[in-house]
Design an enzyme around this catalytic site. Sequence first.
Site, PDB file in Angstrom:
ATOM      1  N   SER A 118       0.822  -1.209   0.000  1.00 58.00           N
ATOM      2  CA  SER A 118       0.000   0.000   0.000  1.00 58.00           C
ATOM      3  C   SER A 118       0.856   1.259   0.000  1.00 58.00           C
ATOM      4  O   SER A 118       2.030   1.246   0.388  1.00 58.00           O
ATOM      5  CB  SER A 118      -0.911   0.009   1.227  1.00 58.00           C
ATOM      6  OG  SER A 118      -0.162   0.219   2.405  1.00 58.00           O
TER       7      SER A 118
ATOM      8  N   GLY B 226       4.171   1.900   2.167  1.00 57.47           N
ATOM      9  CA  GLY B 226       5.309   2.238   1.314  1.00 57.47           C
ATOM     10  C   GLY B 226       5.969   3.546   1.719  1.00 57.47           C
ATOM     11  O   GLY B 226       7.199   3.694   1.652  1.00 57.47           O
TER      12      GLY B 226
ATOM     13  N   GLU C  11       6.747  -0.437  -5.126  1.00 54.82           N
ATOM     14  CA  GLU C  11       5.635  -0.723  -6.039  1.00 54.82           C
ATOM     15  C   GLU C  11       4.357  -0.603  -5.223  1.00 54.82           C
ATOM     16  O   GLU C  11       3.979  -1.518  -4.494  1.00 54.82           O
ATOM     17  CB  GLU C  11       5.767  -2.124  -6.641  1.00 54.82           C
ATOM     18  CG  GLU C  11       7.003  -2.329  -7.500  1.00 54.82           C
ATOM     19  CD  GLU C  11       6.934  -1.636  -8.847  1.00 54.82           C
ATOM     20  OE1 GLU C  11       5.888  -1.018  -9.148  1.00 54.82           O
ATOM     21  OE2 GLU C  11       7.930  -1.702  -9.599  1.00 54.82           O
TER      22      GLU C  11
END
EC number: 1.2.1.3
Length: 533
Positions: A262, A266, A283
């Site tokens: 998420s 992140g 990512e």
Amino acid sequence: MILLRHPVCGTLRGARSLSTRASAILSSLDIPVGAAELPGVYDGQWSGSGEVLESVCPATGEVLARVRSATPDELHEALGKSKEAYLHLRTVPAPKRGELLRQIREALSEKRDVLGALVTLEMGKIKTEGIGEVQEFVDICDYAVGLSRMMNGRVVASERPGHTILEVPNPIGVVGVLTAFNFPVAVYGWNFALSVAAGNANVWKPSPSTPLCSIAITKIIARVLEKNGLPGAVSTLITGGKDVGEAIVESRDIPLVSFTGSEAVGRVVGKAVQSRFGKSILELGGNNASIIMPDADMQLAVPAVFFGAIGTAGQRCTSTRRLYLHRAIAPKFLDALQKLYATINVGDPLVDGTLLGPLHTRAAVGIYSDAVQRLRQSGAEILTGGKTYDHAALSQGNFVQPTISVPKTADPADKIWSTETFAPILNVDLFDELEQAIEWNNAVPQGLSSSLWTRDIRNLGKWIGPEGSDAGIVNVNVGTSGAEIGAAFGGNKSTGWGRESGGDAWKQYVRWSACTVNFSDAAPLAQGVDFST
């Protein structure tokens, strides 16, 4: 009306015995089915005496296994062995590392279908998608085999006579890979294959809800490593929760951390790694849009949006969540799309022909329901879906109806548009000019994937150019979902700017050195500086 493909069979949540098909899948992958608990740590030897993780089948609620995660001491020992494994692997010539990856590729390919079935069983995506995910790992190994002979530096011309400059890549060390539930196999593959080709050891911390996929993959890799006389800690596995993830992220012995998850987590990971001057590959969220121009080929565009919105039950990072339709074709497009929605086969994801499986967890069902409730409260028109299924055969699983919504507001800053909901909810709005649609596409915080459907080369040029989509994936007449491994995968803005898989992504897994070599009889300074006495 959406059709029920097949009844979903299985035991109830918390049952002590495994269903026949679950037992068959696990046994085929050398995962003991009779054990009360499985070890979830591998660093050359299997261990695990920490907290217990439960693997639950999202289609049936069946408890597939209980896995023992790492204690702090086991975590510390595993990280130490990973560092030792790196010191060994970095001395192995890159083409020899490529041969190792070729053998791993063959071993994965032999088990591709049953590994795919395990992905389906534990994660919930349909059978063809589960097999396809394992194929991604196979494909990236193929890619990395060739790459092992082409991870080249550069020769740079020097301004000084008798000098040359080399840009040299070398292994970076130990790479930490934290993966998410939605791609429990492929994302580790993207990182592992490039990292090993570069000469690094790897520490894998999978999602706590998909430990069996990581155990099965690790067993296969471990056998190949052992066969080649290499330390098992080249591919260390450490299952666990938040504490394990934090330890990996904060470890100064792990110079590169790849995190998939998420945006909120992140952001924490990125700050933590940067605070110790490590490198990160992030990512994160998607929130991807498809734009349909009036000249689009409807026979291609409608099925692509259908797959993009419903594939993996809307739980791909690249799932289509926003649909912008040109006003001239909107009624026709929506009519065709709703007809496809009405024919989807929902049910057992392991049965051929099923196109819609469950959400991964009960919590995800709650997130879906909350999002639909917000849409209704805001005055959105729900064209189809918007509920969970009430079929008795689906009652033990996490099944929800794919939803098409026309929000009352077109403001991309509104949470309806700017927040990614990891569920099969597609929000639709209409536009008159391409420039307006591009502005909406770019107005959200995320920037992973985007898709334009047109036959006009002028639209294409604008879309892929400086005035076009600001996403990391900018497709034309291809949906937002289903990227190949040959190009770098990743997104911009709050998606994290990370790149994995193909293209130049490998360059993140090495440390770079600029090496100036003097082969002359003089030692002039650069820029003509004279420091003589």
